[in-house]
Design a protein around this motif. Structure first.
Motif, PDB file in Angstrom:
ATOM      1  N   ASN A 299     -54.645 -30.181 -88.755  1.00 64.64           N
ATOM      2  CA  ASN A 299     -55.453 -30.359 -87.557  1.00 64.64           C
ATOM      3  C   ASN A 299     -56.313 -31.620 -87.694  1.00 64.64           C
ATOM      4  OD1 ASN A 299     -57.699 -30.009 -85.569  1.00 64.64           O
ATOM      5  ND2 ASN A 299     -56.614 -28.111 -85.167  1.00 64.64           N
ATOM      6  N   ARG A 300     -56.175 -32.536 -86.749  1.00 59.09           N
ATOM      7  CA  ARG A 300     -56.860 -33.828 -86.844  1.00 59.09           C
ATOM      8  C   ARG A 300     -58.269 -33.801 -86.275  1.00 59.09           C
ATOM      9  NH1 ARG A 300     -51.967 -38.096 -85.272  1.00 59.09           N
ATOM     10  NH2 ARG A 300     -50.577 -37.482 -86.965  1.00 59.09           N
ATOM     11  N   VAL A 301     -58.643 -32.714 -85.642  1.00 56.65           N
ATOM     12  CA  VAL A 301     -59.987 -32.563 -85.095  1.00 56.65           C
ATOM     13  C   VAL A 301     -60.893 -31.813 -86.069  1.00 56.65           C
ATOM     14  CG1 VAL A 301     -61.324 -31.508 -83.224  1.00 56.65           C
ATOM     15  CG2 VAL A 301     -59.179 -32.688 -82.718  1.00 56.65           C
ATOM     16  N   ALA A 302     -60.331 -30.848 -86.770  1.00 54.89           N
ATOM     17  CA  ALA A 302     -61.114 -29.972 -87.644  1.00 54.89           C
ATOM     18  C   ALA A 302     -61.650 -30.719 -88.866  1.00 54.89           C
ATOM     19  CB  ALA A 302     -60.256 -28.799 -88.098  1.00 54.89           C
ATOM     20  N   HIS A 303     -62.760 -30.197 -89.390  1.00 57.89           N
ATOM     21  CA  HIS A 303     -63.355 -30.710 -90.638  1.00 57.89           C
ATOM     22  C   HIS A 303     -63.646 -29.516 -91.562  1.00 57.89           C
ATOM     23  CE1 HIS A 303     -63.786 -34.591 -88.669  1.00 57.89           C
ATOM     24  NE2 HIS A 303     -64.419 -33.983 -87.683  1.00 57.89           N
TER      25      HIS A 303
ATOM     26  N   HIS B 210     -62.016 -15.024 -78.716  1.00 59.02           N
ATOM     27  CA  HIS B 210     -62.788 -15.146 -77.480  1.00 59.02           C
ATOM     28  C   HIS B 210     -63.798 -14.002 -77.373  1.00 59.02           C
ATOM     29  CE1 HIS B 210     -59.237 -12.606 -76.416  1.00 59.02           C
ATOM     30  NE2 HIS B 210     -60.133 -11.903 -75.748  1.00 59.02           N
ATOM     31  N   PRO B 211     -64.904 -14.129 -76.651  1.00 62.99           N
ATOM     32  CA  PRO B 211     -65.345 -15.246 -75.825  1.00 62.99           C
ATOM     33  C   PRO B 211     -65.597 -16.528 -76.615  1.00 62.99           C
ATOM     34  CG  PRO B 211     -66.559 -13.269 -75.252  1.00 62.99           C
ATOM     35  CD  PRO B 211     -65.814 -12.975 -76.525  1.00 62.99           C
ATOM     36  N   PHE B 212     -65.505 -17.660 -75.906  1.00 61.70           N
ATOM     37  CA  PHE B 212     -65.681 -18.975 -76.520  1.00 61.70           C
ATOM     38  C   PHE B 212     -67.150 -19.358 -76.369  1.00 61.70           C
ATOM     39  CE2 PHE B 212     -61.480 -18.467 -74.626  1.00 61.70           C
ATOM     40  CZ  PHE B 212     -60.637 -18.738 -75.690  1.00 61.70           C
ATOM     41  N   ALA B 213     -68.010 -18.801 -77.236  1.00 54.17           N
ATOM     42  CA  ALA B 213     -69.459 -18.892 -77.025  1.00 54.17           C
ATOM     43  C   ALA B 213     -70.220 -19.088 -78.335  1.00 54.17           C
ATOM     44  CB  ALA B 213     -69.950 -17.634 -76.309  1.00 54.17           C
ATOM     45  N   PRO B 214     -69.971 -20.177 -79.063  1.00 51.36           N
ATOM     46  CA  PRO B 214     -70.713 -20.396 -80.310  1.00 51.36           C
ATOM     47  C   PRO B 214     -72.150 -20.828 -80.039  1.00 51.36           C
ATOM     48  CG  PRO B 214     -69.308 -22.273 -79.844  1.00 51.36           C
ATOM     49  CD  PRO B 214     -69.002 -21.238 -78.782  1.00 51.36           C
ATOM     50  N   PRO B 215     -73.042 -20.649 -81.011  1.00 54.01           N
ATOM     51  CA  PRO B 215     -74.426 -21.104 -80.857  1.00 54.01           C
ATOM     52  C   PRO B 215     -74.553 -22.597 -81.188  1.00 54.01           C
ATOM     53  CG  PRO B 215     -74.158 -20.083 -82.996  1.00 54.01           C
ATOM     54  CD  PRO B 215     -72.822 -19.957 -82.292  1.00 54.01           C
ATOM     55  N   ARG B 216     -75.680 -23.174 -80.847  1.00 55.09           N
ATOM     56  CA  ARG B 216     -75.963 -24.542 -81.282  1.00 55.09           C
ATOM     57  C   ARG B 216     -76.279 -24.551 -82.771  1.00 55.09           C
ATOM     58  NH1 ARG B 216     -77.794 -24.612 -75.929  1.00 55.09           N
ATOM     59  NH2 ARG B 216     -76.855 -26.324 -74.756  1.00 55.09           N
TER      60      ARG B 216
ATOM     61  N   ASP C  47     -71.850 -27.769 -79.632  1.00 60.14           N
ATOM     62  CA  ASP C  47     -71.915 -29.178 -79.234  1.00 60.14           C
ATOM     63  C   ASP C  47     -71.311 -30.132 -80.258  1.00 60.14           C
ATOM     64  OD1 ASP C  47     -73.297 -28.551 -76.851  1.00 60.14           O
ATOM     65  OD2 ASP C  47     -75.214 -28.469 -77.927  1.00 60.14           O
ATOM     66  N   LEU C  48     -70.732 -29.611 -81.329  1.00 62.87           N
ATOM     67  CA  LEU C  48     -70.194 -30.483 -82.387  1.00 62.87           C
ATOM     68  C   LEU C  48     -68.955 -31.246 -81.930  1.00 62.87           C
ATOM     69  CD1 LEU C  48     -70.411 -28.448 -85.729  1.00 62.87           C
ATOM     70  CD2 LEU C  48     -71.846 -30.352 -84.979  1.00 62.87           C
ATOM     71  N   PHE C  49     -68.159 -30.640 -81.063  1.00 65.32           N
ATOM     72  CA  PHE C  49     -66.892 -31.236 -80.643  1.00 65.32           C
ATOM     73  C   PHE C  49     -66.950 -31.518 -79.143  1.00 65.32           C
ATOM     74  CE2 PHE C  49     -66.116 -28.755 -84.419  1.00 65.32           C
ATOM     75  CZ  PHE C  49     -65.311 -29.581 -85.190  1.00 65.32           C
ATOM     76  N   ARG C  50     -66.641 -32.742 -78.771  1.00 65.23           N
ATOM     77  CA  ARG C  50     -66.723 -33.146 -77.366  1.00 65.23           C
ATOM     78  C   ARG C  50     -65.449 -32.735 -76.637  1.00 65.23           C
ATOM     79  NH1 ARG C  50     -68.198 -39.376 -77.814  1.00 65.23           N
ATOM     80  NH2 ARG C  50     -67.808 -39.238 -75.535  1.00 65.23           N
TER      81      ARG C  50
ATOM     82  N   ALA D 271     -60.714 -27.526 -71.941  1.00 72.04           N
ATOM     83  CA  ALA D 271     -61.124 -28.417 -73.029  1.00 72.04           C
ATOM     84  C   ALA D 271     -62.401 -27.917 -73.692  1.00 72.04           C
ATOM     85  CB  ALA D 271     -61.316 -29.834 -72.498  1.00 72.04           C
ATOM     86  N   THR D 272     -63.315 -27.343 -72.892  1.00 72.36           N
ATOM     87  CA  THR D 272     -64.546 -26.783 -73.465  1.00 72.36           C
ATOM     88  C   THR D 272     -64.233 -25.570 -74.324  1.00 72.36           C
ATOM     89  OG1 THR D 272     -65.822 -27.561 -71.556  1.00 72.36           O
ATOM     90  CG2 THR D 272     -66.832 -25.858 -72.925  1.00 72.36           C
ATOM     91  N   ALA D 273     -63.307 -24.722 -73.863  1.00 72.98           N
ATOM     92  CA  ALA D 273     -62.908 -23.566 -74.673  1.00 72.98           C
ATOM     93  C   ALA D 273     -62.319 -24.020 -76.009  1.00 72.98           C
ATOM     94  CB  ALA D 273     -61.902 -22.715 -73.908  1.00 72.98           C
ATOM     95  N   ILE D 274     -61.515 -25.082 -75.984  1.00 70.20           N
ATOM     96  CA  ILE D 274     -60.926 -25.602 -77.227  1.00 70.20           C
ATOM     97  C   ILE D 274     -62.017 -26.177 -78.120  1.00 70.20           C
ATOM     98  CG2 ILE D 274     -59.362 -27.352 -78.161  1.00 70.20           C
ATOM     99  CD1 ILE D 274     -57.679 -26.960 -75.564  1.00 70.20           C
ATOM    100  N   ALA D 275     -62.942 -26.932 -77.550  1.00 66.35           N
ATOM    101  CA  ALA D 275     -64.050 -27.497 -78.338  1.00 66.35           C
ATOM    102  C   ALA D 275     -64.903 -26.390 -78.942  1.00 66.35           C
ATOM    103  CB  ALA D 275     -64.901 -28.404 -77.449  1.00 66.35           C
ATOM    104  N   HIS D 276     -65.181 -25.347 -78.162  1.00 68.82           N
ATOM    105  CA  HIS D 276     -65.972 -24.234 -78.678  1.00 68.82           C
ATOM    106  C   HIS D 276     -65.218 -23.487 -79.784  1.00 68.82           C
ATOM    107  CE1 HIS D 276     -68.996 -23.692 -75.103  1.00 68.82           C
ATOM    108  NE2 HIS D 276     -69.024 -24.898 -75.644  1.00 68.82           N
ATOM    109  N   THR D 277     -63.898 -23.390 -79.661  1.00 68.25           N
ATOM    110  CA  THR D 277     -63.115 -22.772 -80.733  1.00 68.25           C
ATOM    111  C   THR D 277     -63.276 -23.561 -82.025  1.00 68.25           C
ATOM    112  OG1 THR D 277     -61.502 -21.839 -79.198  1.00 68.25           O
ATOM    113  CG2 THR D 277     -60.781 -22.155 -81.471  1.00 68.25           C
ATOM    114  N   HIS D 278     -63.181 -24.873 -81.935  1.00 70.94           N
ATOM    115  CA  HIS D 278     -63.401 -25.700 -83.128  1.00 70.94           C
ATOM    116  C   HIS D 278     -64.826 -25.522 -83.665  1.00 70.94           C
ATOM    117  CE1 HIS D 278     -59.674 -27.883 -83.644  1.00 70.94           C
ATOM    118  NE2 HIS D 278     -59.599 -28.071 -82.350  1.00 70.94           N
TER     119      HIS D 278
END
Length: 507
Positions: free
Chosen positions: A24-28, A230-236, A240-243, A300-307
């Motif tokens: 995965n090229r997005v994950a760290h 899911h739900p795709f609802a991580p905390p801060r 916001d880590l992934f755009r 795209a937001t759901a994918i970013a929140h998953t990451h």
């Protein structure tokens, strides 16, 4: 020397390619990757069932769902069945389960007196119960994901007792208008990260490690995170880590679903919550969604929140590794990381999970390190969750009962390059009998049949189409290949649409 310890780390609904170690090229995911770097990474590891409870019971027992009896969510695992945690306990290990176990139905009735049911936690004093349970000397339970986690379990009781002001922050309405209108399970959670269940789970796990570092007996621990389900609802800061605009778009091939069984033309309602109340009309397991009516921005937001959720888990794993190092036990502990099943995440124009046994759902990450495992080992053999009990017992030198799996230690040690020609999977539906399906996977092909609907079928050439976007079953030219794989299923996994274990709730 003290016998080796063992920690089994499990995520929920994390697909194989979610990690940087698996491409995965997005994950760290540097900490989960570190487990693989210290030991072995399995690149073709599968679950035999893409639904939570059946897969988790397989990880514990080494049996296919038709044999351990937990054939769908809403059914309970028999505590008398031999399982990994009982084997460890009987061998003198201190055992602990932390997080989501899901061996019993959330919606079981109060008369059943099941600790993983919501009804159990309505009893006075329930928070004082900590086991024993399925071979664990003690447990610290998280039940459900996101706002559902505040309804029952040890985490919910702890939160209400120590931080009652945080309970309502889990609700989507607390997200400050961040909730998506076209997919109501996407929002930014204002729960403080240090009080989120992912942090609470690793806090409890570290407490156990620190206690055990002062004791003579070895330990075995299951550390199970409810996310990135899911739900795709991580905390801060994780939401916001992934755009979203930088996320890779889901992979969809024009016309691909038209070649699939007809039920994929339907889907769940994205504006409804993916839960069922007692007495509500049942919806199929996994709450499979088509993404047609979900905007590109929301997806795209759901994918970013998953990451973001995966990153939070990776940070928690880093804290766990540091606690082992600080206690001097890192080099004498086997660490395993995997997931119960995957997530479609928009691929094929689909979201969540459900009856179709796509690779995005069946293939999951598996990394394993510990004494005697050569660092940097990469394995391409076909392996399965049915193998985990036998393999862990072998690595730890424990007796284990016969299972449906294979001891992977010779593979890990480099004595063999492959352990099987075929993997198997089976899906038992909640609602519609014709969705019952069986799959066989080789390195070259995946074939799926629907015994109650013989006109349906799925056949994918995994060399030409590794992520399964063009079903070849309708093409006459591939009929011989389909018949050959169907014969393998006839020999190895004859149809068994009914499994004799009582349904106690929708899930």
């Amino acid at each position: 020397m003290k016998r080796s310890n063992f920690i089994f780390i499990c995520a929920d609904q994390m697909r194989y390619d979610a990690l940087s170690v698996t491409g995965n090229r997005v994950a760290h995911t540097t900490n989960i990757d570190h487990i693989g770097a210290r030991g072995a990474t399995f690149h073709r590891h599968f679950t035999p069932n893409q639904i939570c409870s059946p897969s988790r019971a397989t990880m514990a027992t080494g049996l296919y769902p038709r044999h351990h009896g937990l054939w769908r969510n809403g059914v309970a695992l028999d505590e008398r069945l031999p399982n990994l945690w009982q084997a460890l306990s009987r061998a003198g290990y201190a055992t602990r389960g932390v997080g989501k176990l899901h061996f019993q139905p959330l919606l079981a009735s109060a008369e059943r007196d099941m600790p993983e049911s919501l009804a159990y936690w309505e009893k006075p004093g329930s928070e004082d119960w900590h086991g024993p349970y399925f071979g664990f000397d003690g447990v610290d339970l998280v039940m459900g994901e996101a706002n559902e986690s505040t309804r029952a379990g040890h985490y919910a009781a702890w939160l209400k007792r120590n931080h009652p002001e945080v309970v309502d922050l889990y609700e989507p309405e607390a997200g400050g208008g961040s909730r998506a209108e076209d997919l109501r399970e996407v929002w930014k959670s204002p729960v403080p990260a240090e009080l989120h269940y992912t942090s609470w789970i690793v806090d409890r796990a570290i407490d156990f490690i620190e206690r055990q570092s002062k004791r003579p007996e070895p330990f075995g621990m299951f550390v199970s995170f409810p996310d990135p389900h899911h739900p795709f609802a991580p905390p801060r800061p994780y939401c916001d880590l992934f755009r979203p605009e930088k996320m890779p778009r889901p992979t969809i091939r024009a016309g691909e679903l038209e070649r699939m069984p007809a039920y994929l033309g339907e889907g769940d309602d994205p504006t409804k919550a993916p839960y069922i109340a007692n007495g509500e009309q049942p919806r199929e397991q996994g709450f499979l969604l088509r993404t047609d009516d979900i905007s590109d921005e929301t997806l795209a937001t759901a994918i970013a929140h998953t990451h973001g959720m995966i990153q939070m888990i990776d940070d928690a794993v880093g804290r766990l590794l540091q606690a082992l190092a600080d206690s001097g036990m890192l080099n004498n502990t086997y660490l395993l990381f995997t997931s119960d099943h995957g997530e479609l995440l928009g691929d094929h124009g689909l979201l969540r999970k459900g009856p179709p046994p796509y690779r995005q759902l069946l293939q999951v990450p598996l990394v394993l390190c510990g004494p005697g495992i050569r660092a940097g080992t990469n394995l391409d053999a076909l392996t399965s969750h049915v193998d985990l009990f036998a393999t862990i017992a072998s690595l730890l030198g424990l007796p284990a009962p016969a299972t449906d799996g294979i001891d992977l230690k010779p593979l890990i040690d480099g004595q063999v390059a492959d352990v099987r020609d075929f993997l198997f999977a089976e899906y038992h539906p909640r609602r519609d009998a014709w969705l019952y399906n069986q799959s066989v996977v080789s390195k070259d092909w995946r074939f799926t049949r629907y015994p109650n609907q013989p006109a349906w079928g799925e056949l994918f050439d995994l060399h030409e189409d590794p992520w399964e976007h063009w079903n070849l079953f309708p093409e006459q030219a591939f009929g011989e290949q389909a018949r050959a794989l169907n014969a393998v299923l006839d020999r190895r996994l004859p149809p068994q649409p009914q499994v004799g274990n009582e349904v106690l709730g929708a899930y």
